[in-house]
Write an enzyme that holds these catalytic residues in place. Structure first.
Site, PDB file in Angstrom:
ATOM      1  N   ALA A  23     -22.200 -27.940 -40.152  1.00 34.08           N
ATOM      2  CA  ALA A  23     -21.573 -27.674 -41.456  1.00 34.08           C
ATOM      3  C   ALA A  23     -20.602 -26.501 -41.430  1.00 34.08           C
ATOM      4  O   ALA A  23     -20.781 -25.529 -40.689  1.00 34.08           O
ATOM      5  CB  ALA A  23     -22.606 -27.426 -42.542  1.00 34.08           C
ATOM      6  N   GLY A  24     -19.575 -26.649 -42.248  1.00 42.50           N
ATOM      7  CA  GLY A  24     -18.610 -25.569 -42.442  1.00 42.50           C
ATOM      8  C   GLY A  24     -17.481 -25.536 -41.434  1.00 42.50           C
ATOM      9  O   GLY A  24     -16.557 -24.739 -41.555  1.00 42.50           O
TER      10      GLY A  24
ATOM     11  N   LYS B 298     -32.386 -35.627 -39.717  1.00 46.76           N
ATOM     12  CA  LYS B 298     -31.680 -34.378 -40.013  1.00 46.76           C
ATOM     13  C   LYS B 298     -32.248 -33.886 -41.329  1.00 46.76           C
ATOM     14  O   LYS B 298     -31.972 -34.445 -42.390  1.00 46.76           O
ATOM     15  CB  LYS B 298     -30.169 -34.604 -40.131  1.00 46.76           C
ATOM     16  CG  LYS B 298     -29.429 -33.344 -40.561  1.00 46.76           C
ATOM     17  CD  LYS B 298     -27.949 -33.568 -40.799  1.00 46.76           C
ATOM     18  CE  LYS B 298     -27.370 -32.378 -41.562  1.00 46.76           C
ATOM     19  NZ  LYS B 298     -25.947 -32.534 -41.872  1.00 46.76           N
TER      20      LYS B 298
ATOM     21  N   GLY C  24     -18.955 -28.436 -46.328  1.00 45.90           N
ATOM     22  CA  GLY C  24     -17.714 -28.855 -46.981  1.00 45.90           C
ATOM     23  C   GLY C  24     -16.685 -27.756 -47.189  1.00 45.90           C
ATOM     24  O   GLY C  24     -15.621 -28.002 -47.738  1.00 45.90           O
TER      25      GLY C  24
ATOM     26  N   ASN D 225     -18.272 -33.365 -40.328  1.00 49.60           N
ATOM     27  CA  ASN D 225     -17.921 -34.589 -41.038  1.00 49.60           C
ATOM     28  C   ASN D 225     -16.587 -34.441 -41.774  1.00 49.60           C
ATOM     29  O   ASN D 225     -15.586 -35.056 -41.431  1.00 49.60           O
ATOM     30  CB  ASN D 225     -19.058 -34.944 -42.011  1.00 49.60           C
ATOM     31  CG  ASN D 225     -18.919 -36.312 -42.658  1.00 49.60           C
ATOM     32  OD1 ASN D 225     -19.895 -36.898 -43.098  1.00 49.60           O
ATOM     33  ND2 ASN D 225     -17.718 -36.885 -42.735  1.00 49.60           N
TER      34      ASN D 225
END
Lengths: 275, 70
Positions: free
Chosen positions: A196-197, A108, A169, A218
């Protein structure tokens, strides 16, 4: 609840670099309250891929070995990242170190431009993707929705693209749905994973309804009050969103249209007379 | 301290070590047998080349291992 078995049966299973994935959910391994909860959350997610990283080891430290042991027991594919790298060189060297220590040529690829937004440095990203692809890596680049950057990443050898939903995040969901929709339409045959996000299961469902091929997240799971339940919630949202996309969403209209037949409505003639 | 010792930067911290190769340095610092990957002055050094890789004064050495990631 583990939805892995069910999604594996879907004919249109996600295929990345020629490998069929058991799920359209990819999950990160950072920020969990404990290794036990991490393991349970990954299991509940049904994800076939987990992201991992490399960090400086202490002398006589065995943190890395213990972590690797934990991940091995999960029986999933590891996708090392180059998180925190700011230059092509750092990212390439980190990827090479990751390939050796994790024994995988999947990476990644992250090249970060800015501390506040953690946005990809797309110039460094394209450069690093070319170097790594030529060196045999299977590169999954964390990128923006920019179509010209995406073109260059594909030309550099990437077979999968991972546009951001929102900055890492933030949990804001899909910050620019119009651009993401354009990207999906422009690259109908390239696996596109929202990375992400993503903050809520509804964000993931929306991405899947738009036709994205998968979602990588995550923090939304790791920082939930109950990460294991949240992992299962995301798995359901992703499966539901995908099923909705495959089933074909109805068109959106401005004006109402009755769903119950108008013909034969009781008192219909009276209403007409009143008017 | 032996006069042969040299000043290095290991994982961002100043270190003095007698080792003249990367593999000897890893032994000297207590990384023997650890699940690690290495870089010297920004370049990846595969495990098989650690013994043949010299360590010179001022070198920046990175020693990393698997961790959680997003």
């Amino acid at each position: 609840m583990n939805v892995r078995d069910k999604t594996a049966d879907v004919e249109s299973a996600l295929t990345l670099y020629g490998e069929r994935m058991p799920s359209r959910m990819l999950i990160g391994t950072a920020q969990y309250p404990s290794p036990h909860i991490l393991a349970k959350a990954v299991e509940a997610s049904g994800a076939g891929i987990v992201t991992v990283s490399l960090r400086r080891e202490q002398a006589r430290g065995r943190t890395g070995e213990r972590f690797l042991e934990l991940i091995r027991e999960l029986g999933v594919r590891v996708l090392p990242n180059t998180a925190g790298c700011r230059t092509t060189k750092e990212a390439v060297t980190t990827a090479q170190m990751a390939r050796e220590v994790f024994a995988t040529d999947w990476i990644k690829l992250e090249v970060i431009a800015n501390d506040d937004t953690l946005q990809p440095d797309v110039f460094g990203l394209v450069e690093a993707a070319a170097v790594l692809s030529a060196d045999g890596f299977k590169v999954l680049p964390y990128t923006t929705e920019d179509l010209s950057v995406a073109e260059r990443l594909l030309r550099a050898g990437c077979e999968v693209l991972m546009p951001w939903g929102a900055p890492i995040g933030t949990g804001r969901g899909l910050a620019n749905p119009y651009a993401l929709r354009s990207m999906r339409a422009y690259f109908p045959d390239v696996p596109l994973i929202i990375d992400a996000g993503v903050g809520a299961p509804s964000h993931a469902a929306r991405a899947m309804e738009m036709g994205f091929d998968g979602v990588l997240l995550n923090t939304a799971v790791a920082k939930a009050a109950d990460p294991v339940r949240m992992a299962a919630a995301f798995a359901q949202a992703i499966a539901a969103g995908r099923a909705g996309f495959e089933a074909g969403l109805m068109g959106v209209r401005d004006m109402a249209e009755p769903s119950t037949p108008v013909a034969g409505t009781p008192f219909f003639d009276l209403k007409a007379r009143d008017e | 301290m032996s006069i042969k010792e040299q000043a290095l930067i290991v994982n961002g911290e100043p270190v003095t070590a007698a080792a003249s190769t990367l593999s000897a340095l890893l032994d000297e610092l207590g990384f023997s047998g650890a699940r690690i990957a290495t870089a010297r002055n920004g370049d990846f050094v595969p495990e098989r080349l650690r013994e043949a890789t010299p360590v010179e004064p001022g070198d920046r050495i990175e020693i990393v291992s698997p961790r959680h990631g997003g």
